[in-house]
Structures are given as structure tokens and as C-alpha cells.
Scaffold this active site. Structure first.
Site, short mmCIF file in Angstrom:
data_model
loop_
_atom_site.label_atom_id
_atom_site.label_comp_id
_atom_site.label_asym_id
_atom_site.label_seq_id
_atom_site.Cartn_x
_atom_site.Cartn_y
_atom_site.Cartn_z
CG HIS A 121 -1.88 1.00 1.43
ND1 HIS A 121 -1.59 2.28 1.82
CD2 HIS A 121 -3.23 0.96 1.26
CE1 HIS A 121 -2.71 2.99 1.90
NE2 HIS A 121 -3.72 2.21 1.56
CG ASP A 198 0.79 -2.29 6.19
OD1 ASP A 198 -0.18 -2.49 6.94
OD2 ASP A 198 0.71 -1.59 5.16
CD GLN A 201 -6.71 -4.43 3.99
OE1 GLN A 201 -7.64 -5.23 4.19
NE2 GLN A 201 -6.92 -3.16 3.74
CE LYS A 224 -7.16 -0.49 6.55
NZ LYS A 224 -7.95 0.10 5.47
CB CYS A 362 -3.73 3.36 -1.54
SG CYS A 362 -5.01 4.57 -1.26
N1 7TS Z 1 -1.57 -0.62 4.75
C1 7TS Z 1 -2.48 -1.40 4.15
C2 7TS Z 1 -2.09 -2.78 3.69
C3 7TS Z 1 -3.78 -0.92 3.97
O1 7TS Z 1 -4.69 -1.68 3.38
C4 7TS Z 1 -4.12 0.39 4.42
C5 7TS Z 1 -5.47 0.99 4.18
C6 7TS Z 1 -3.13 1.13 5.07
C7 7TS Z 1 -1.86 0.59 5.21
C8 7TS Z 1 -3.40 2.48 5.64
O2 7TS Z 1 -4.26 2.37 6.72
P1 7TS Z 1 -4.83 3.69 7.45
O3 7TS Z 1 -5.84 3.17 8.39
O4 7TS Z 1 -3.68 4.35 8.11
O5 7TS Z 1 -5.42 4.52 6.36
N2 7TS Z 1 -6.17 0.40 3.12
C9 7TS Z 1 -7.28 0.86 2.53
C10 7TS Z 1 -7.91 0.15 1.49
O6 7TS Z 1 -7.51 -0.91 1.03
N3 7TS Z 1 -9.00 0.84 1.10
O7 7TS Z 1 -9.09 1.95 1.85
C11 7TS Z 1 -8.03 1.96 2.74
#
Ligand code: 7TS
Length: 404
Positions: A121, A198, A201, A224, A362
Site C-alpha cells: 500500500h 504492515d 489488512q 479495520k 492505493c
Molecule cells: N496498509 C495497508 C495494507 C492498507 O490496506 C491500508 C489501508 C493502510 C496501510 C493504511 O491504513 P490507514 O488506516 O492508516 O489509512 N487500506 C485501505 C484500502 O484498502 N482501502 O481503503 C483503505
């Protein structure tokens, strides 16, 4: 076993119509829905114990502080960290990765290497690029194959004493690939590199065991895992958290301040400057407790059923291609239909009540690999059903007919 009727009753948002149709929420990869216990806990915090933490002698402040620290302990237990001060509350995965990448600026020099994978990501690419720009270190990429799996032979070839950090995701948000992180961590440690996982997910689907994985850092987001937005967790091994400098300066992260020199508070407070998201931290504990009550073993079995069922049904549609065909996959399906833009399908299925994400998710390097502008992504949670998948598949078929 998942009692799906009971579970769905916990999520009031699912029981509504969107565009005149029953809502089918398949955008769980972007954010998960919240059970009533979580919604109620937010209200209870503000109605009953709202106060600033770690500073007041008054009763409310102590109640709020205790609840915040109880939550930290619950998260420590959940990820099996050795110490509760290895759990840092952050604003989310992005914040956690930036905290670590920023800290490594003090430890890297020109000629050092930082490794990420092709499956990341943007949150696990850009902070490292910024770090490389600041230090003169080089960004190295672990390649992937057509199934969306990382090439571990190439990874081993790329490893050398120059590699100081390896940052990979546990599960890819765009393709659903579950990466063999234990093996990656072991190999990276042989050359002395620190490893950040990371887990954004992965955390909704499994219980990470940071001691068994032996990772140096593990980041995830509260929103999440059925928790609130604006809160997340960074696990860091004590030795690394001691080595890294603070990310932000301010109140609560200090031991003593004079104009000549400031000394920092002990862990975890060294990394928690300012008034944190107190309600978020407390309620994240509630969300983690809820998921553990449902049971991660139950979640895994049920979501695999949903994934298999949806994969089979979707592949019956002519011209449909699924991206991400690794043997080890989470309940995420990314696909396109020949000759149709993903955005157009997303728009039509939304009119039919189905929420999916379309675009590059992303993760632009993955789209560049497949030479596509984006995909349609359906990401399932334990509160979804096969009946919803049937509605979704019919909606995709209808969209295909309209757009062909
Ligand atoms: N890393 C991964 C693998 C992710 O899927 C996401 C967010 C992030 C980092 C960032 O997370 P945040 O909570 O700091 O924003 N992924 C997604 C997605 O797949 N669709 O919307 C956000």
C-alpha cells in the site's frame, strides 16, 4: 461456528436500504463496520468518564487512565507482546509506519538500503521513500509474480549487509495475498535488518503473534478491526523502541524539560505526545474483545467459505479476470471484466445497493505490474453472507450487460 443471524444483529448499519435496495457492504478492506458494543462504549466513555489521562489526581482522570491502560493490556495480550510498554497507541497504520520510518532517519546513512515489496500500500512505500531522500539510503523492491505472490528467491538475492530495514505487508489490500512473513523476517534478521510488518489488512482476519513471528514492528488500524477511526497500534520490540528517537515532541512524552535539554519519558509515553485519542484507545480494546469473542478461528473458516463461494460464482462470468490468485489469500477479490472500466461497474452495483471499492486501492505499483488502471475489489467480513454474494454477482452481471 459463526451464528450469522446473531452477528448481523450486532451491526445496526447493515440493516438498511441504500438506493432503495438492501445494503450489501463489501468494502471491508477500506473500513469495517462497528458492532453495538463499540458504538455503546464510545457513548459510555463520553457520558461517564471523559477526562484527560495520565495527569489528573481526580477520580474521572484516574478512571479514564485505567480504562486506557486496560485496553493497552488487552491489545498486548491479543498480539502476544512481551511487555505492555511495547504497545504504542497511534492514529492508525499510516501513523505507525511514519513513526518508525522517521526514527530510522537517525540510524541510516548513504549506501544503506531499505526494502519494501511490490505488493505494498502507498502507506508502506512513501514514508520509506521520504526516509531515503533524507538519508541517501536506497529503496529496493522485492518483486512479485503473476499470481500476486512475492518472489522469495529474488528477495534472498537482494539481501545484503546494506539492508537495514525490510517493510512488508502481512496481507495485500489490493490482491488479498497472505505473505510468508515469518520466513521473510527470519531471512532479513540473518543480515541484521529490522522488519516492520504492515498488518492493516491482516488484523481483521487473524490474531498476530508478534513473538512467534519475531517481527520488530507490527502496525495496524483500529477502524479495520471494528473499532473507531483515528486510533491504531504500533507494536515495537523494546530494544528498537529504545533505539528510535521520539516522533513528536510535546506534553506527556517528557521526563524533564529545561531550555538547555529535555529528557524523555519511558516507553510507551516517549511515543505518545499530547492528548491522545482517549475514547478511541479505550474502545479499540472493546472491539478487540468483541472479535475474540466471535473467535478468529471461526472467522477464518467462515471467510474462507465466502471467498471460495464468491470466486467460483464470479469466474462463471465470461470475460472476468481475478487479479491475485495466490494459494494463501484473505477474503478479498480484485477483478475486471474485459473491455469495461472498473469505475463503471462500481457505479452501477452501487445503484443496486452493493458497496465495493474501485480504482488502484492505493497500490499503484500493483496496477502498473498488471498494466491496468484499477480493479473492482470486493472484500468480505465475517458478518457478510452467501446471499449477499448472490446479490453482488447478479449486480455485476447486470452491469456487464448494460455496459457491453
Ligand atoms: N496498509 C495497508 C495494507 C492498507 O490496506 C491500508 C489501508 C493502510 C496501510 C493504511 O491504513 P490507514 O488506516 O492508516 O489509512 N487500506 C485501505 C484500502 O484498502 N482501502 O481503503 C483503505
Amino acid at each position: 461456528m459463526i451464528d450469522i443471524q446473531k452477528i448481523r444483529a450486532d451491526f445496526p448499519i447493515l440493516n438498511q436500504q441504500v438506493n432503495g435496495k438492501p445494503l450489501v457492504y463489501f468494502d471491508n478492506g477500506a473500513t469495517a463496520q462497528k458492532p453495538l458494543v463499540v458504538i455503546d462504549a464510545i457513548e459510555k466513555y463520553y457520558k461517564e468518564i471523559n477526562a484527560n489521562i495520565h495527569r489528573g489526581v481526580h477520580t474521572l482522570s484516574q478512571l479514564a487512565t485505567d480504562a486506557y491502560e486496560v485496553s493497552r493490556n488487552a491489545i498486548q495480550k491479543h498480539v502476544n507482546a512481551k511487555h505492555n510498554h511495547e504497545i504504542i497507541f497511534t492514529a492508525g497504520t499510516t501513523f505507525g509506519i511514519n513513526l518508525v520510518a522517521n526514527g530510522f532517519a537517525a540510524l541510516l546513512k548513504e549506501g544503506d538500503e531499505v526494502m519494501v515489496s511490490h505488493l505494498e500500500h502507498h502507506s508502506n512505500i512513501v514514508p520509506w521513500q521520504l526516509l531515503c531522500e533524507r538519508t541517501g539510503a536506497k529503496l529496493v523492491v522485492i518483486p512479485m509474480n503473476d499470481k500476486g505472490e512475492l518472489n522469495l528467491e529474488e528477495f534472498e538475492k537482494l539481501l545484503s549487509d546494506n539492508v537495514k530495514v525490510v517493510a512488508v505487508n502481512h496481507i495485500s489490500n489490493a490482491l488479498g495475498t497472505v505473505n510468508p512473513i515469518k520466513e521473510i523476517i527470519k531471512k532479513a534478521h540473518k543480515v541484521g535488518a529490522a522488519v516492520l510488518i504492515d498488518g492493516a489488512q491482516a488484523a481483521p482476519h487473524l490474531k498476530p503473534d508478534v513473538q512467534d513471528l519475531d517481527c520488530d514492528f507490527y502496525a495496524f488500524s483500529g477502524h479495520k478491526v471494528c473499532g473507531p477511526t483515528g486510533i491504531g497500534v504500533l507494536y515495537g520490540k523494546e530494544e528498537w523502541l529504545r533505539k528510535l528517537p521520539p516522533y513528536q515532541g510535546g506534553g506527556e512524552m517528557i521526563a524533564e524539560v529545561t531550555f538547555e535539554k529535555t529528557t524523555y519519558a519511558d516507553l510507551p509515553h516517549k511515543f505518545e505526545a499530547g492528548t491522545p485519542n482517549i475514547a478511541g484507545g479505550i474502545v479499540l480494546g472493546t472491539a478487540i474483545d468483541y472479535l475474540n469473542e466471535v473467535g478468529f478461528d471461526n472467522i477464518a473458516v467462515y471467510e474462507q467459505e465466502l471467498l471460495d463461494y464468491a470466486t467460483e460464482k464470479l469466474l462463471q462470468i465470461e470475460g472476468l479476470r481475478i487479479y491475485g490468485t495466490s494459494e494463501h489469500k484473505a477474503s478479498v477479490i480484485s477483478f475486471n471484466i474485459e473491455g469495461i472500466h472498473p469505475y463503471d461497474i462500481g457505479t452501477i452495483v452501487d445503484k443496486l445497493g452493493v458497496a465495493v471499492r474501485t480504482g488502484h486501492h492505493c497500490a499503484q505499483p500493483i496496477m502498473q505490474y498488471f498494466n491496468i488502471p484499477g480493479t473492482i475489489r470486493a472484500s468480505f467480513a465475517f458478518y457478510n453472507t452467501k446471499e449477499e454474494i448472490d446479490i453482488f454477482v447478479e449486480a455485476v452481471k447486470k452491469a456487464k450487460t448494460m455496459l457491453s
